[in-house]
Write a protein that holds these residues in place. Structure first.
Motif, PDB file in Angstrom:
ATOM      1  N   LEU A  87       0.837  -1.196   0.000  1.00 41.37           N
ATOM      2  CA  LEU A  87       0.000   0.000   0.000  1.00 41.37           C
ATOM      3  C   LEU A  87       0.874   1.248   0.000  1.00 41.37           C
ATOM      4  CD1 LEU A  87      -2.690  -0.973   2.685  1.00 41.37           C
ATOM      5  CD2 LEU A  87      -2.790  -1.334   0.210  1.00 41.37           C
ATOM      6  N   ASP A  88       0.387   2.301  -0.630  1.00 36.86           N
ATOM      7  CA  ASP A  88       1.088   3.585  -0.584  1.00 36.86           C
ATOM      8  C   ASP A  88       1.176   4.073   0.855  1.00 36.86           C
ATOM      9  OD1 ASP A  88       1.333   3.652  -3.357  1.00 36.86           O
ATOM     10  OD2 ASP A  88      -0.599   4.637  -3.607  1.00 36.86           O
ATOM     11  N   ARG A  89       2.115   4.962   1.103  1.00 38.31           N
ATOM     12  CA  ARG A  89       2.379   5.449   2.467  1.00 38.31           C
ATOM     13  C   ARG A  89       1.104   5.930   3.176  1.00 38.31           C
ATOM     14  NH1 ARG A  89       5.563  10.836   2.487  1.00 38.31           N
ATOM     15  NH2 ARG A  89       3.453  11.503   1.915  1.00 38.31           N
ATOM     16  N   ASP A  90       0.270   6.706   2.490  1.00 38.30           N
ATOM     17  CA  ASP A  90      -0.893   7.300   3.156  1.00 38.30           C
ATOM     18  C   ASP A  90      -2.181   6.512   2.969  1.00 38.30           C
ATOM     19  OD1 ASP A  90       0.468   9.393   4.338  1.00 38.30           O
ATOM     20  OD2 ASP A  90       0.268  10.692   2.591  1.00 38.30           O
ATOM     21  N   THR A  91      -2.105   5.389   2.269  1.00 36.95           N
ATOM     22  CA  THR A  91      -3.266   4.508   2.166  1.00 36.95           C
ATOM     23  C   THR A  91      -3.327   3.632   3.412  1.00 36.95           C
ATOM     24  OG1 THR A  91      -3.153   4.462  -0.246  1.00 36.95           O
ATOM     25  CG2 THR A  91      -4.357   2.679   0.821  1.00 36.95           C
ATOM     26  N   THR A  92      -4.495   3.558   4.013  1.00 36.54           N
ATOM     27  CA  THR A  92      -4.666   2.747   5.213  1.00 36.54           C
ATOM     28  C   THR A  92      -5.242   1.376   4.851  1.00 36.54           C
ATOM     29  OG1 THR A  92      -6.877   3.681   5.542  1.00 36.54           O
ATOM     30  CG2 THR A  92      -5.055   4.774   6.676  1.00 36.54           C
TER      31      THR A  92
ATOM     32  N   GLN B 259      -4.250  11.193   1.253  1.00 29.47           N
ATOM     33  CA  GLN B 259      -5.158  10.658   0.238  1.00 29.47           C
ATOM     34  C   GLN B 259      -6.197   9.779   0.923  1.00 29.47           C
ATOM     35  OE1 GLN B 259      -1.844   9.030  -1.689  1.00 29.47           O
ATOM     36  NE2 GLN B 259      -2.227   6.918  -1.122  1.00 29.47           N
ATOM     37  N   ALA B 260      -7.458  10.004   0.594  1.00 24.63           N
ATOM     38  CA  ALA B 260      -8.570   9.334   1.282  1.00 24.63           C
ATOM     39  C   ALA B 260      -8.820   7.965   0.663  1.00 24.63           C
ATOM     40  CB  ALA B 260      -9.815  10.199   1.204  1.00 24.63           C
ATOM     41  N   LEU B 261      -7.945   7.007   0.985  1.00 24.28           N
ATOM     42  CA  LEU B 261      -8.032   5.670   0.404  1.00 24.28           C
ATOM     43  C   LEU B 261      -7.759   4.628   1.478  1.00 24.28           C
ATOM     44  CD1 LEU B 261      -8.407   4.006  -2.194  1.00 24.28           C
ATOM     45  CD2 LEU B 261      -5.952   4.248  -2.605  1.00 24.28           C
ATOM     46  N   HIS B 262      -8.605   3.592   1.510  1.00 20.49           N
ATOM     47  CA  HIS B 262      -8.524   2.567   2.551  1.00 20.49           C
ATOM     48  C   HIS B 262      -8.722   1.187   1.942  1.00 20.49           C
ATOM     49  CE1 HIS B 262      -8.965   0.654   6.457  1.00 20.49           C
ATOM     50  NE2 HIS B 262     -10.131   0.156   6.096  1.00 20.49           N
ATOM     51  N   SER B 263      -7.789   0.273   2.256  1.00 18.42           N
ATOM     52  CA  SER B 263      -7.903  -1.131   1.849  1.00 18.42           C
ATOM     53  C   SER B 263      -8.766  -1.856   2.877  1.00 18.42           C
ATOM     54  CB  SER B 263      -6.502  -1.764   1.773  1.00 18.42           C
ATOM     55  OG  SER B 263      -6.581  -3.159   1.586  1.00 18.42           O
ATOM     56  N   GLY B 264     -10.037  -2.045   2.549  1.00 17.68           N
ATOM     57  CA  GLY B 264     -11.008  -2.492   3.542  1.00 17.68           C
ATOM     58  C   GLY B 264     -11.332  -3.966   3.571  1.00 17.68           C
ATOM     59  N   ARG B 265     -10.981  -4.696   2.508  1.00 15.76           N
ATOM     60  CA  ARG B 265     -11.315  -6.126   2.501  1.00 15.76           C
ATOM     61  C   ARG B 265     -10.356  -6.887   1.597  1.00 15.76           C
ATOM     62  NH1 ARG B 265     -17.386  -8.627   1.305  1.00 15.76           N
ATOM     63  NH2 ARG B 265     -16.945 -10.767   1.998  1.00 15.76           N
ATOM     64  N   LEU B 266      -9.937  -8.065   2.066  1.00 17.49           N
ATOM     65  CA  LEU B 266      -9.091  -8.964   1.286  1.00 17.49           C
ATOM     66  C   LEU B 266      -9.709 -10.355   1.297  1.00 17.49           C
ATOM     67  CD1 LEU B 266      -5.469  -8.042   2.469  1.00 17.49           C
ATOM     68  CD2 LEU B 266      -6.472  -7.552   0.238  1.00 17.49           C
ATOM     69  N   GLU B 267      -9.872 -10.929   0.122  1.00 13.54           N
ATOM     70  CA  GLU B 267     -10.385 -12.289  -0.015  1.00 13.54           C
ATOM     71  C   GLU B 267      -9.366 -13.096  -0.821  1.00 13.54           C
ATOM     72  OE1 GLU B 267     -14.923 -12.152  -0.879  1.00 13.54           O
ATOM     73  OE2 GLU B 267     -14.111 -10.223  -1.535  1.00 13.54           O
ATOM     74  N   PHE B 268      -8.912 -14.204  -0.241  1.00 13.55           N
ATOM     75  CA  PHE B 268      -7.907 -15.016  -0.911  1.00 13.55           C
ATOM     76  C   PHE B 268      -7.898 -16.417  -0.308  1.00 13.55           C
ATOM     77  CE2 PHE B 268      -5.957 -12.899   2.671  1.00 13.55           C
ATOM     78  CZ  PHE B 268      -5.103 -13.819   3.238  1.00 13.55           C
TER      79      PHE B 268
ATOM     80  N   HIS C 110      -8.636 -10.904  -4.083  1.00 13.91           N
ATOM     81  CA  HIS C 110      -9.661  -9.902  -4.388  1.00 13.91           C
ATOM     82  C   HIS C 110      -9.628  -8.801  -3.340  1.00 13.91           C
ATOM     83  CE1 HIS C 110     -11.072 -12.670  -7.408  1.00 13.91           C
ATOM     84  NE2 HIS C 110     -11.152 -13.624  -6.494  1.00 13.91           N
ATOM     85  N   ARG C 111      -9.492  -7.569  -3.815  1.00 10.98           N
ATOM     86  CA  ARG C 111      -9.294  -6.417  -2.938  1.00 10.98           C
ATOM     87  C   ARG C 111     -10.446  -5.435  -3.080  1.00 10.98           C
ATOM     88  NH1 ARG C 111      -3.748  -5.039  -5.651  1.00 10.98           N
ATOM     89  NH2 ARG C 111      -4.884  -6.022  -7.360  1.00 10.98           N
ATOM     90  N   THR C 112     -10.966  -4.999  -1.944  1.00  8.99           N
ATOM     91  CA  THR C 112     -12.004  -3.981  -1.925  1.00  8.99           C
ATOM     92  C   THR C 112     -11.464  -2.758  -1.198  1.00  8.99           C
ATOM     93  OG1 THR C 112     -13.755  -5.652  -1.876  1.00  8.99           O
ATOM     94  CG2 THR C 112     -14.364  -3.415  -1.231  1.00  8.99           C
ATOM     95  N   TYR C 113     -11.578  -1.605  -1.837  1.00  8.31           N
ATOM     96  CA  TYR C 113     -11.092  -0.352  -1.270  1.00  8.31           C
ATOM     97  C   TYR C 113     -12.259   0.606  -1.054  1.00  8.31           C
ATOM     98  CZ  TYR C 113      -6.223  -1.559  -2.387  1.00  8.31           C
ATOM     99  OH  TYR C 113      -4.984  -2.155  -2.451  1.00  8.31           O
ATOM    100  N   TYR C 114     -12.000   1.605  -0.220  1.00  5.09           N
ATOM    101  CA  TYR C 114     -12.954   2.697  -0.003  1.00  5.09           C
ATOM    102  C   TYR C 114     -12.202   4.002  -0.185  1.00  5.09           C
ATOM    103  CZ  TYR C 114     -15.766  -1.057   1.854  1.00  5.09           C
ATOM    104  OH  TYR C 114     -16.451  -2.240   1.990  1.00  5.09           O
ATOM    105  N   ALA C 115     -12.857   4.963  -0.822  1.00  2.00           N
ATOM    106  CA  ALA C 115     -12.208   6.243  -1.084  1.00  2.00           C
ATOM    107  C   ALA C 115     -13.221   7.370  -0.952  1.00  2.00           C
ATOM    108  CB  ALA C 115     -11.597   6.253  -2.482  1.00  2.00           C
TER     109      ALA C 115
END
Length: 298
Positions: free
Chosen positions: A135-140, A263-272, A165-170
């Motif tokens: 993830l980028d530095r400011d992405t949570t 940057q208003a970006l969040h990695s909210g879900r991971l499916e694997f 599979h990745r789900t993000y929120y922004a």
């Protein structure tokens, strides 16, 4: 770091070699080479095994993974970690804003790698940093780190097959459509070492699906859910800017800090699929408060 993994063969494995059997379970050539150099690295029914041995149904194949080295030039630094999941093969961190994944110029001692090096070394364990979805530095949000070469290799192939599979929120500037698909190739911007852009001549295939969850008319902001079908650098940030709804607080693509200083970006879900157990993993991280507060969701 040591890990013993046991397999039980079936009738479908009759006459396969040990090497063929293990390769079917994701073992790369290099991992097999290292196992051959390890004391009792591969055993069959408790006895040291050659990789060209034929196996039979009901055999117990055990591998003994030993890794005693640390990643070079990563200082162990005591930094709090929000661990979303951990087992013998991987660890998933809920990464905060302001934390880069790797040490770099100007960020020698505040990265996720530094924090994990301290976490494992303090337990007397060696650690090689193998980040699967950087993830980028400011992405949570959620990021996977493999604990050994086997897990790293299997997860790396899963990334290449787009099986993670990745789900993000922004939070985006403007009133986005209800949903949509962005199919636009991404390339490095010619006059920048880090910036990307949509480029239909030189870009790599990139697709992002998005759905608007909330809209704040007072601030003219949209909270969107995004799913990546590809994994290009800065994909979400570039795609949302391309369609006219850039992420707020993005120093590269939309340096508007009216409502957020990142940057208003969040990695909210991971499916694997778990690289060793085969278990379906579905991990969720709540949207951080600085993003939720803009829509009165806190």
């Amino acid at each position: 770091m040591e890990r013993i993994i046991d397999f039980k063969t079936t009738c479908n494995d009759n006459e396969k070699t040990v090497e063929a059997f293990l390769k079917e379970h994701g073992f790369t050539h290099q991992v097999l080479v290292n196992l051959k150099k390890t004391n009792n690295g591969i055993t069959r029914n408790g006895v040291w095994a050659y990789t060209n041995e034929k196996i039979s149904a009901g055999d117990k194949i055990s591998v003994h993974i030993v890794e005693n080295c640390n990643s070079d030039n990563i200082l162990p630094i005591k930094i709090p970690l929000d661990i979303a999941y951990e087992d013998d093969d991987l660890i998933v961190i809920n990464k905060p804003a302001g934390m880069p994944a790797h040490p770099s110029m100007g960020n020698h001692d505040n990265s996720l790698a530094n924090a994990l090096m301290y976490y494992f070394n303090s337990q007397g364990l060696s650690f090689v940093f193998r980040c699967i979805n950087r993830l980028d530095r400011d992405t949570t949000g959620l990021t996977i780190v493999a604990k050994h070469a086997l897990a790293s290799g299997i997860l790396g192939k899963a990334v290449a097959r787009r099986d993670i599979h990745r789900t993000y929120y922004a939070v985006c500037s403007g009133h986005t459509p209800d949903c949509g698909r962005i199919d636009a190739p991404i390339a490095r911007k010619s006059d920048s070492a880090i910036e990307r852009c949509v480029d239909f001549d030189k870009g790599e295939y990139a697709i992002t699906d998005y759905t608007r969850l909330k809209y704040n008319p007072d601030k003219n902001l949209s909270l969107v859910q995004l799913k990546l079908l590809t994994g290009r650098t800065h994909q979400i940030r570039v795609h949302m800017k391309y369609i006219g709804f850039p992420l707020i607080g993005d120093f590269l693509y939309n340096p508007d800090y009216t409502y957020m200083d990142r940057q208003a970006l969040h990695s909210g879900r991971l499916e694997f699929i778990h690289p060793v157990t085969g278990k379906k993993m579905d991990l969720i991280s709540d949207i951080p408060s600085d993003m939720k507060s803009l829509f009165k969701l806190v």
